[in-house]
Every structure is written in structure tokens, then in C-alpha cells.
Enzyme design. Structure first.
Site, PDB file in Angstrom:
ATOM      1  N   ASN A 161      38.851  35.424  46.781  1.00 20.34           N
ATOM      2  CA  ASN A 161      37.466  35.835  46.564  1.00 20.34           C
ATOM      3  C   ASN A 161      37.454  37.352  46.447  1.00 20.34           C
ATOM      4  O   ASN A 161      37.637  38.053  47.439  1.00 20.34           O
ATOM      5  CB  ASN A 161      36.616  35.355  47.751  1.00 20.34           C
ATOM      6  N   TRP A 162      37.236  37.833  45.237  1.00 22.42           N
ATOM      7  CA  TRP A 162      37.331  39.274  45.006  1.00 22.42           C
ATOM      8  C   TRP A 162      36.043  40.023  45.340  1.00 22.42           C
ATOM      9  O   TRP A 162      35.996  41.254  45.251  1.00 22.42           O
ATOM     10  CB  TRP A 162      37.742  39.553  43.549  1.00 22.42           C
ATOM     11  N   LYS A 163      35.012  39.279  45.653  1.00 22.01           N
ATOM     12  CA  LYS A 163      33.722  39.883  46.045  1.00 22.01           C
ATOM     13  C   LYS A 163      33.260  40.915  44.996  1.00 22.01           C
ATOM     14  O   LYS A 163      33.557  40.754  43.817  1.00 22.01           O
ATOM     15  CB  LYS A 163      33.821  40.477  47.453  1.00 22.01           C
ATOM     16  N   HIS A 189      29.180  31.168  51.219  1.00 21.89           N
ATOM     17  CA  HIS A 189      29.992  32.205  51.873  1.00 21.89           C
ATOM     18  C   HIS A 189      29.152  32.915  52.934  1.00 21.89           C
ATOM     19  O   HIS A 189      27.949  33.119  52.748  1.00 21.89           O
ATOM     20  CB  HIS A 189      30.503  33.204  50.834  1.00 21.89           C
ATOM     21  N   GLU A 216      28.768  35.866  53.711  1.00 18.99           N
ATOM     22  CA  GLU A 216      28.015  37.045  53.250  1.00 18.99           C
ATOM     23  C   GLU A 216      26.748  36.631  52.508  1.00 18.99           C
ATOM     24  O   GLU A 216      25.724  37.307  52.579  1.00 18.99           O
ATOM     25  CB  GLU A 216      28.917  37.934  52.379  1.00 18.99           C
ATOM     26  N   GLU A 256      35.408  28.985  57.546  1.00 23.48           N
ATOM     27  CA  GLU A 256      35.604  30.424  57.706  1.00 23.48           C
ATOM     28  C   GLU A 256      34.833  30.903  58.926  1.00 23.48           C
ATOM     29  O   GLU A 256      33.624  31.174  58.831  1.00 23.48           O
ATOM     30  CB  GLU A 256      35.076  31.162  56.469  1.00 23.48           C
ATOM     31  N   GLY A 264      37.133  39.506  57.265  1.00 20.79           N
ATOM     32  CA  GLY A 264      37.198  40.948  57.037  1.00 20.79           C
ATOM     33  C   GLY A 264      37.377  41.767  58.309  1.00 20.79           C
ATOM     34  O   GLY A 264      37.230  42.984  58.289  1.00 20.79           O
ATOM     35  N   SER A 309      40.727  36.681  57.377  1.00 18.91           N
ATOM     36  CA  SER A 309      41.840  37.603  57.613  1.00 18.91           C
ATOM     37  C   SER A 309      43.217  36.958  57.462  1.00 18.91           C
ATOM     38  O   SER A 309      44.140  37.263  58.224  1.00 18.91           O
ATOM     39  CB  SER A 309      41.702  38.266  58.985  1.00 18.91           C
ATOM     40  N   GLY A 365      40.051  36.843  51.217  1.00 16.96           N
ATOM     41  CA  GLY A 365      39.223  37.954  50.757  1.00 16.96           C
ATOM     42  C   GLY A 365      40.086  39.174  50.486  1.00 16.96           C
ATOM     43  O   GLY A 365      40.742  39.281  49.451  1.00 16.96           O
ATOM     44  N   GLY A 366      40.129  40.094  51.451  1.00 16.78           N
ATOM     45  CA  GLY A 366      40.815  41.371  51.283  1.00 16.78           C
ATOM     46  C   GLY A 366      42.205  41.275  50.659  1.00 16.78           C
ATOM     47  O   GLY A 366      42.513  42.008  49.701  1.00 16.78           O
TER      48      GLY A 366
HETATM   49  C1  PEP Z   1      36.329  35.874  52.879  1.00 17.10           C
HETATM   50  O1  PEP Z   1      35.557  36.790  52.596  1.00 17.10           O
HETATM   51  O2  PEP Z   1      36.089  34.701  52.525  1.00 17.10           O
HETATM   52  C2  PEP Z   1      37.507  36.197  53.652  1.00 17.10           C
HETATM   53  C3  PEP Z   1      38.192  35.243  54.185  1.00 17.10           C
HETATM   54  O3  PEP Z   1      37.793  37.536  53.744  1.00 17.10           O
HETATM   55  P1  PEP Z   1      39.089  38.180  54.482  1.00 17.10           P
HETATM   56  O4  PEP Z   1      40.283  37.395  54.017  1.00 17.10           O
HETATM   57  O5  PEP Z   1      39.089  39.580  54.024  1.00 17.10           O
HETATM   58  O6  PEP Z   1      38.841  38.018  55.939  1.00 17.10           O
END
Ligand code: PEP
Length: 249
Positions: free
Chosen positions: A9-11, A94, A96, A166, A172, A212, A233-234
Site C-alpha cells: 500500500n503506497w498511500k 484501511h 487511515e 491490521e 507505521g 510494520s 505500508g512503509g
Molecule cells: C499499512 O498502512 O497498511 C501498514 C501496514 O503500514 P506499515 O507497514 O508501514 O505499518
């Protein structure tokens, strides 16, 4: 046999040239054939990403869509618009979207139905907040999120659902659920599928973990028997890190 899936997920990151670089780097790295890899760039990069990933085994997902069919929803994107550019998968729910854009379980239930009606595949995200885990109500929280949004769906539609657990406290933050915490929740989710549907559905739905996941912890997290992959994510913004996670299976 359940699919193994890793989704990035590149957001709201990367303009067109950065997206092209990332896609080209991803394509240059070998990956196992039995793992499905999905990337979710920003709306503006979806067409370009589809074009660059054409004839590869990577697929492209949108990070969101509106639950209305069309009309006066300034700035929004519909399921048909996504389908029109060949994007058949969408991430919904998600954390967010829930926290920053106030998407409730009820709103998400409607979005899921609209996406499935459009014959799209849904990656449905859910998970408890830190306080809820500390209060030991995480199982109930997750059960409610799934019940409101998904457990009314006819069993036939579950072929188009991917679940992504999640825990909000791990997104994050650099803090991940332990492999035991992830496996415990994933196995609980599968037991809910048995309870609300049957063993066949429970055995066929992929449940991804997100929060993470990094190259150095992916193998351990993916070792849970009910963990079928990850939503990243990241670490998905770097081709080497993302593909190291894919290859950690
Ligand atoms: C996400 O935003 O779905 C996520 C899992 O982010 P991260 O891997 O950065 O925690």
C-alpha cells in the site's frame, strides 16, 4: 489451497517518475511463482502502473473507492471508474480511512457491497486500537468489524474477499504484533468464518497481516499457519525491502 498474497500500500506517496522507478525495480527482482503480489499506488498512478505491469504477474489495486455508483461526489472515484481502467481490486477499510476520513463499519459495509456488485475483489482491512488490546477486547472489536461489514454476504461472494488484519497500534509505528499475537487473531478470524459460514469458506479465504512488517520480521510473522501473507505500508516503498518480504515466505 489458500492463496499466499503480499500487497504493498503506497498511500499518498510517489509521483509518476518515482512510481515508474519503483515498478521497474520491482519487476527486476525475482519472486516465487506461488505468491501473488499486488501493489496499490495512488489513484493518479493507477493507469501507468497497469501499463507497466502488463504481462507481469503483479497486479494493481486501488487504495479506496466511493460507495456511490456515480453523481455529485466531488473528488471521489467509483467502482466503475476503476474497472474502466482495468483495476479490479480495491483496498477498503484501511485504518487511515477509518480514523482520518471517518469511515464507519456501516459505510464500509456499503462500499464492500458496491465493489462486489461491480465484480471487484476487496482487500478488507480491520483491526483493534491500542486501548482495545490493552483492555483485552480486541477479539470482540474485530468480530464486530467483520460482522457489520461482511458476515451478511452470501457465501458465493467470499471468493472475492481477502481479509487484512491490521492492529492499528502496529501500523507505521515500528511495533509489530508478535507472531503469536498475529496467529492467535488469524486463527480466531478463521473460527468466525466457520461459525458464520462453514469450513470450506474458512479454509479458502486468505487472511493477511499488516503492521510494520519489514524484511527482518516477515519470516517469523508469516510462519503462523493462518497467516497467508501481508499488507505492507512503509516497506513497500522500497523495491528491495518489499521483495525481500515477498521472498520471506
Ligand atoms: C499499512 O498502512 O497498511 C501498514 C501496514 O503500514 P506499515 O507497514 O508501514 O505499518
Amino acid at each position: 489451497m489458500r492463496e499466499k498474497i503480499v500487497t504493498g500500500n503506497w498511500k499518498m506517496n510517489y509521483d509518476e517518475s518515482q512510481t515508474i522507478d519503483l515498478l521497474n525495480n520491482l519487476k527486476s527482482i525475482k519472486k516465487p511463482n506461488d505468491i501473488r503480489v499486488i501493489v496499490a499506488p495512488a489513484f493518479t498512478q493507477l493507469s501507468k502502473s497497469k501499463e507497466l505491469l502488463n504481462e507481469t504477474s503483479f497486479s494493481v489495486a486501488a487504495q479506496n473507492m466511493n460507495g456511490a455508483i456515480s453523481g455529485a461526489y466531488t473528488g471521489e472515484i467509483s467502482a466503475d471508474m476503476l474497472k474502466g481502467i482495468g483495476v479490479n481490486t480495491v483496498i477498503l477499510g484501511h485504518s487511515e480511512r477509518r480514523s482520518l476520513f471517518h469511515e464507519t463499519d456501516e459505510i464500509l459495509a456499503e462500499k464492500v457491497r458496491v465493489a462486489l456488485d461491480a465484480d471487484m475483489e476487496v482487500i478488507f482491512c480491520f483491526g483493534e486500537e491500542l486501548e482495545q488490546r490493552r483492555s483485552n477486547i480486541h477479539l470482540e472489536v474485530v468480530e464486530k468489524q467483520l460482522k457489520v461489514a461482511l458476515f451478511d454476504l452470501p457465501r458465493l461472494l467470499w471468493k472475492n474477499i481477502i481479509l487484512a488484519y491490521e492492529p492499528v497500534w502496529a501500523i507505521g509505528t515500528g511495533e509489530t504484533a508478535s507472531p503469536e499475537q498475529a496467529q492467535e487473531m488469524h486463527s480466531y478470524i478463521r473460527s468466525l468464518l466457520v461459525l458464520n459460514y462453514d469450513e470450506i469458506i474458512a479454509d479458502s479465504v486468505a487472511i493477511l497481516y499488516g503492521g510494520s512488517v519489514k524484511p527482518n520480521n516477515a519470516k517469523e510473522i508469516f510462519s503462523g499457519t493462518d497467516v497467508d501473507g501481508g499488507l505492507i505500508g512503509g516497506a513497500s516503498l522500497n523495491a528491495n525491502d518489499f521483495m525481500a518480504i515477498v521472498n520471506a515466505f
